[in-house]
Design a protein around this motif. Structure first.
Motif, PDB file in Angstrom:
ATOM      1  N   LEU A   1      -2.913   6.643  -2.668  1.00  0.00           N
ATOM      2  CA  LEU A   1      -2.869   5.188  -2.746  1.00  0.00           C
ATOM      3  C   LEU A   1      -3.663   4.584  -1.586  1.00  0.00           C
ATOM      4  CD1 LEU A   1      -1.577   2.611  -4.049  1.00  0.00           C
ATOM      5  CD2 LEU A   1       0.244   2.843  -2.354  1.00  0.00           C
ATOM      6  N   TYR A   2      -4.659   3.757  -1.921  1.00  0.00           N
ATOM      7  CA  TYR A   2      -5.490   3.141  -0.884  1.00  0.00           C
ATOM      8  C   TYR A   2      -5.407   1.614  -0.903  1.00  0.00           C
ATOM      9  CZ  TYR A   2      -7.720   7.695  -0.220  1.00  0.00           C
ATOM     10  OH  TYR A   2      -7.964   9.005   0.063  1.00  0.00           O
ATOM     11  N   GLY A   3      -5.222   1.036  -2.095  1.00  0.00           N
ATOM     12  CA  GLY A   3      -5.362  -0.413  -2.188  1.00  0.00           C
ATOM     13  C   GLY A   3      -4.112  -1.129  -2.665  1.00  0.00           C
ATOM     14  N   LEU A   4      -4.133  -2.413  -2.475  1.00  0.00           N
ATOM     15  CA  LEU A   4      -3.051  -3.283  -2.965  1.00  0.00           C
ATOM     16  C   LEU A   4      -3.683  -4.423  -3.745  1.00  0.00           C
ATOM     17  CD1 LEU A   4      -0.155  -4.489  -3.024  1.00  0.00           C
ATOM     18  CD2 LEU A   4      -0.670  -5.546  -0.816  1.00  0.00           C
ATOM     19  N   GLN A   5      -3.328  -4.516  -5.017  1.00  0.00           N
ATOM     20  CA  GLN A   5      -3.885  -5.575  -5.853  1.00  0.00           C
ATOM     21  C   GLN A   5      -2.781  -6.548  -6.257  1.00  0.00           C
ATOM     22  OE1 GLN A   5      -5.536  -5.395 -10.198  1.00  0.00           O
ATOM     23  NE2 GLN A   5      -7.186  -4.716  -8.872  1.00  0.00           N
ATOM     24  N   ILE A   6      -2.885  -7.758  -5.750  1.00  0.00           N
ATOM     25  CA  ILE A   6      -1.927  -8.813  -6.138  1.00  0.00           C
ATOM     26  C   ILE A   6      -2.729  -9.843  -6.906  1.00  0.00           C
ATOM     27  CG2 ILE A   6      -0.297 -10.551  -5.325  1.00  0.00           C
ATOM     28  CD1 ILE A   6      -0.071  -8.954  -2.709  1.00  0.00           C
ATOM     29  N   TRP A   7      -2.625  -9.812  -8.200  1.00  0.00           N
ATOM     30  CA  TRP A   7      -3.460 -10.695  -9.025  1.00  0.00           C
ATOM     31  C   TRP A   7      -2.649 -11.177 -10.208  1.00  0.00           C
ATOM     32  CZ3 TRP A   7      -7.218 -13.284  -7.358  1.00  0.00           C
ATOM     33  CH2 TRP A   7      -8.233 -13.799  -8.165  1.00  0.00           C
ATOM     34  N   HIS A   8      -3.109 -12.198 -10.856  1.00  0.00           N
ATOM     35  CA  HIS A   8      -2.342 -12.764 -11.968  1.00  0.00           C
ATOM     36  C   HIS A   8      -2.628 -12.005 -13.268  1.00  0.00           C
ATOM     37  CE1 HIS A   8      -5.777 -14.709 -13.967  1.00  0.00           C
ATOM     38  NE2 HIS A   8      -6.270 -14.757 -12.748  1.00  0.00           N
ATOM     39  N   ASN A   9      -1.766 -12.217 -14.230  1.00  0.00           N
ATOM     40  CA  ASN A   9      -1.947 -11.545 -15.520  1.00  0.00           C
ATOM     41  C   ASN A   9      -1.942 -12.558 -16.657  1.00  0.00           C
ATOM     42  OD1 ASN A   9      -2.325  -9.272 -17.129  1.00  0.00           O
ATOM     43  ND2 ASN A   9      -0.138  -9.138 -17.607  1.00  0.00           N
ATOM     44  N   SER A  10      -2.504 -13.727 -16.403  1.00  0.00           N
ATOM     45  CA  SER A  10      -2.593 -14.718 -17.480  1.00  0.00           C
ATOM     46  C   SER A  10      -3.584 -14.215 -18.517  1.00  0.00           C
ATOM     47  CB  SER A  10      -3.091 -16.054 -16.917  1.00  0.00           C
ATOM     48  OG  SER A  10      -2.105 -16.601 -16.086  1.00  0.00           O
TER      49      SER A  10
ATOM     50  N   PHE B   1      -2.229   5.014   2.001  1.00  0.00           N
ATOM     51  CA  PHE B   1      -0.911   4.381   1.940  1.00  0.00           C
ATOM     52  C   PHE B   1       0.055   5.150   1.036  1.00  0.00           C
ATOM     53  CE2 PHE B   1      -3.568   0.532   2.922  1.00  0.00           C
ATOM     54  CZ  PHE B   1      -2.968   0.215   4.131  1.00  0.00           C
ATOM     55  N   THR B   2      -0.311   6.351   0.671  1.00  0.00           N
ATOM     56  CA  THR B   2       0.539   7.112  -0.248  1.00  0.00           C
ATOM     57  C   THR B   2       1.970   7.195   0.300  1.00  0.00           C
ATOM     58  OG1 THR B   2      -1.416   8.419  -0.749  1.00  0.00           O
ATOM     59  CG2 THR B   2       0.693   9.294  -1.532  1.00  0.00           C
ATOM     60  N   GLY B   3       2.902   6.915  -0.565  1.00  0.00           N
ATOM     61  CA  GLY B   3       4.311   6.990  -0.167  1.00  0.00           C
ATOM     62  C   GLY B   3       4.888   5.662   0.277  1.00  0.00           C
ATOM     63  N   GLU B   4       4.040   4.646   0.431  1.00  0.00           N
ATOM     64  CA  GLU B   4       4.550   3.329   0.826  1.00  0.00           C
ATOM     65  C   GLU B   4       5.391   2.743  -0.324  1.00  0.00           C
ATOM     66  OE1 GLU B   4       4.430   1.479   3.507  1.00  0.00           O
ATOM     67  OE2 GLU B   4       2.986   2.531   4.786  1.00  0.00           O
ATOM     68  N   ALA B   5       6.460   2.077   0.044  1.00  0.00           N
ATOM     69  CA  ALA B   5       7.384   1.554  -0.974  1.00  0.00           C
ATOM     70  C   ALA B   5       6.718   0.502  -1.856  1.00  0.00           C
ATOM     71  CB  ALA B   5       8.615   0.970  -0.296  1.00  0.00           C
ATOM     72  N   TRP B   6       5.746  -0.225  -1.301  1.00  0.00           N
ATOM     73  CA  TRP B   6       5.158  -1.317  -2.073  1.00  0.00           C
ATOM     74  C   TRP B   6       4.304  -0.839  -3.253  1.00  0.00           C
ATOM     75  CZ3 TRP B   6      -0.057  -0.755  -1.671  1.00  0.00           C
ATOM     76  CH2 TRP B   6      -0.609  -0.306  -0.478  1.00  0.00           C
TER      77      TRP B   6
END
Lengths: 462, 293
Positions: free
Chosen positions: A163-172, A140-145
């Motif tokens: 870039l291979y992964g997307l991590q959407i996680w909390h930071n509490s 996914f290299t170059g993806e805007a996200w």
């Protein structure tokens, strides 16, 4: 004759049922089609126009494999909107956590993986769990996200600058010191920032007949957090330590700061500040102990404050501070978390890319956060996202300097350390009971990490 | 006279069980021993499995982890658990072999714990033995015996005793049942004759009961030894090898190695267990055959 009549009736029955099915399907399709077009038109917002045309993928199916608890129902709304927007279906395969790793590995190795898969990632997991990302992962290299992820999380999503992964996680805040603020105020105590201050606070609380620091040693996995969550202080004392540990040019054994922290932990244990039988106590009663004021502090997540109040009805105020062992002032940043990857062998690479773009829009992120219930925030850089930090979390986060949030915790910042979590915990108890010395505890971790590296065939250990 | 012709079952009846035994027990066991000489691990699917000779065995006896202590603990458990179960079970069996009221009820009550799963036993006893709010310490407090309170599962000097006590509670009834079966086969006339001759309880026990119970004792001993050598559940549910490593046994170490993906080492540990069991097993069988002879 009877048989002929029966056969005729059966044929008639089949014909009728087939016609009925066809009719239903047709009506369903037309209804769905109608909904799609109207909703797509209605939601033709900015995000949809950024990506490929919504009809380009019509009729395709996006399959996702995920471990239980990583997506839950808080992705449902986003998935549903994705299906409607692109006229596709999403096949979500949720696997029980204890079976997930084996199933994913076998799917990857047999070339039968779903379009999207998840792993519990950390800065080393792409190499150790996936193994060969070029073979298994979409690049996914170059993806805007990429820009929505903070630097620390990107380290769990990239491998060799791709870039291979997307991590959407909390930071509490995770496993910091949760304390009874009301009790502290009544005893005229201030939040300790150094070990000396902590010891003094413990002494005063102990004198009141209250367990200063509830330590559930019988769980086997909690007490060692006191050592590992303050990884930043080891790195600050010995800059470059993490890198050296990962290159096998440094070891735990003999590290003076680590020995100091272990010594402090034992000192608190010997003084009885963890409770009379902390080694035999588990965490099942921890909330009650907070509620009835038989303990004053414990290592816990920020959400635990709400749990104490909900479970015990306590009207006390609670707060958080950093674990002050080793005079630590660093935040336990943990870049580990469930992370999404695209499968390289997918038949719908563009649809997968579209899914990643779709899920990282502000609207989707807001849906995920709002529907999660248990998370108060998402650790993303999107300033338009409305976070729901608890007042206690905000108060705590404001006390921590941003520059003290850069180093990850020791267990995920260094290779093979987390794999021997329980072993270290057992060694730490042996040390507190006097059957092992502090340096042996550290040396054992070195030996275990070497065994882990040998298993992984790590060149740095060869 | 052709004896074979009088046999009820022909020889080929053994073929199917033998094939199943070889395929599902013998072959995996031999493969397991073979794998103990390799670097088989969770990464082997990618890296392959390589022969490493005696490395795993050398590691077991030289590692930083005190595997040798685990082996010694296993042997100690085998000896102690047998002693503390066999002797009380024998006297209970003798007592419950007499014509006493509610004999059947007592027998059932003593036997019941042995049918409980270890997980349930672990949960119950971890709760009972909890230092702060466990039933045992609360009862001692209530009886003004607070000075007897102990950290039953976390004090190094007490933890093994707690494990043995729970193990005996679970196992005594089972051993007792086998003894009762043996006792009921002893003709009562032997005891009557001994009574006429003026023999007391201990003399009857030594001269009649124990010699006539040899078979039952052997069965209990063999079961007890194999149980003791492969002990895992009771330790796992009560202490998980802790506090620290104080109650680690061979199988808990093997389990840990397996869960960290070191399958080769784990099978080597199990092979060590196999060797120990085989040596003791051969000894017991020899002893039994000598007595039968």
């Amino acid at each position: 004759m009877k048989n002929k009549v029966l056969a005729l009736l059966l044929c008639l029955g089949m014909t009728v049922s087939l016609t009925a099915c066809g009719g239903d399907a047709g009506s369903d399709e037309s209804t769905a089609g109608g909904q799609d077009s109207s909703e797509a038109a209605g939601e033709a917002g900015e995000e949809a126009t950024e990506s490929a045309g919504s009809d380009d993928f019509a009729g395709e199916e996006l399959s996702i494999i995920v471990s239980a608890d990583w997506m839950n129902d808080y992705y449902d709304e986003t998935i549903s909107r994705f299906e409607d927007t692109y006229s596709v279906t999403v096949d979500l395969q949720t696997i029980p956590a204890d079976q997930y790793s084996d199933i994913l590995q076998s799917k990857l190795e047999t070339g039968t993986c779903t379009d999207v898969f998840w792993i519990q990632s950390n800065p080393f997991a792409i190499a150790s769990v996936i193994g060969n990302p070029e073979e298994y992962c979409l690049d996914f290299t170059g993806e805007a996200w990429e820009g929505i992820m903070p630097e620390a999380r990107l380290s769990s999503c990239k491998y060799e600058d791709k870039l291979y992964g997307l991590q959407i996680w909390h930071n509490s805040p995770e496993y910091v010191m949760v304390y009874n603020k009301s009790l502290f105020e009544e005893l005229n105590l201030t939040v300790p920032k150094t070990y000396a201050e902590l010891k003094s606070v413990c002494e005063k609380i102990y004198a009141e007949g209250i367990t200063p620091w509830f330590m559930p040693g019988a769980d086997g996995w909690q007490h060692q957090l006191a050592f590992f969550q303050i990884g930043g202080v080891y790195e600050e004392t010995d800059p470059g330590l993490y890198e050296a540990l990962n290159n096998n040019t440094a070891v735990f054994a003999g590290n003076e700061k680590m020995l100091e922290v272990l010594g402090q932990f034992k000192e608190l244990s010997d003084a009885g500040y963890f409770g009379e039988d902390w080694i035999g106590t588990d965490s099942s009663n921890m909330a009650n102990e907070f509620g009835d004021r038989t303990c004053a502090m414990a290592m816990a997540n920020s959400s635990y404050v709400k749990q104490i109040k909900d479970e015990t009805g306590s009207e006390d105020e609670f707060g958080m501070f950093l674990i002050p062992l080793g005079d630590n002032d660093t935040f336990p940043t943990n870049p580990a978390g469930p992370t999404m990857f695209g499968y390289a062998g997918t038949e719908h690479p563009e649809l997968v890319r579209e899914w990643f773009r779709f899920v990282t829009t502000t609207e989707s992120l807001q849906e995920i956060l709002d529907n999660s219930g248990k998370y108060t925030n998402l650790d993303v850089t999107d300033e338009n996202l409305e976070q729901h930090w608890l007042p206690e979390e905000e108060e705590f986060m404001n006390t921590v300097d941003k520059s003290k949030m850069l180093t990850p915790v020791l267990q995920t910042g260094t290779k093979y350390t987390n794999d021997y979590w329980m072993d270290f915990g057992a060694d730490l108890i042996a040390y507190c009971q006097g059957t092992m010395d502090a340096d042996t505890v550290l040396a054992n971790m070195d030996a275990n990490r070497a065994a882990g590296a040998a298993t992984a065939g790590d060149e740095a250990w060869q | 006279m052709n004896v074979n012709k009088k046999k009820i079952y022909p020889q080929w009846f053994i073929v199917l069980p033998l094939v199943i035994y070889v395929l599902f027990f013998l072959l995996p066991s031999i493969l397991g021993v073979g794998y103990s000489f390799t670097d088989w691990s969770s990464k082997s699917a990618k890296t392959g499995i390589h022969f490493v000779g005696l490395k795993n065995y050398i590691d077991i006896f030289t590692s930083n982890k005190n595997y040798v202590q685990g082996i010694l603990h296993t042997l100690m458990f085998t000896v102690v658990s047998n002693i503390i179960k066999l002797i009380p079970a024998l006297f209970l069996a003798i007592l419950l072999n007499e014509s006493i009221k509610c004999r059947g009820l007592y027998r059932t009550l003593f036997y019941l714990p042995s049918i409980l799963p270890f997980v349930i036993i672990g949960l119950i006893f971890k709760s009972i033995l909890n230092y702060n709010n466990g039933l045992l310490n609360a009862a001692l407090e209530f009886l003004h015996l607070g000075f007897l309170k102990q950290k039953w599962l976390s004090d190094l000097g007490v933890v093994w005793k707690s494990i043995f006590a729970v193990d005996a509670w679970r196992g005594v009834g089972y051993v007792m049942t086998i003894f009762i079966a043996g006792l009921s086969a002893i003709p009562s006339s032997y005891y009557e004759a001994a009574s006429i001759d003026g023999a007391n309880f201990w003399q009857k026990l030594r001269m009649i009961t124990l010699p006539m119970l040899k078979g039952s004792i052997m069965i209990n001993l063999v079961f007890g030894i194999t149980y003791g050598l492969k002990v895992f559940d009771i330790i796992y549910v009560l202490t998980n090898g802790g506090p620290g490593h104080a109650t680690e046994v061979l199988t808990t170490y093997s389990f840990q190695l397996y869960s960290t993906g070191q399958y080769g080492m784990s099978t080597a540990m199990n092979t060590v267990l196999l060797i120990i069991t085989a040596i003791i097993g051969v000894g017991v069988v020899k002893m039994m055959s000598r007595q039968e002879g």
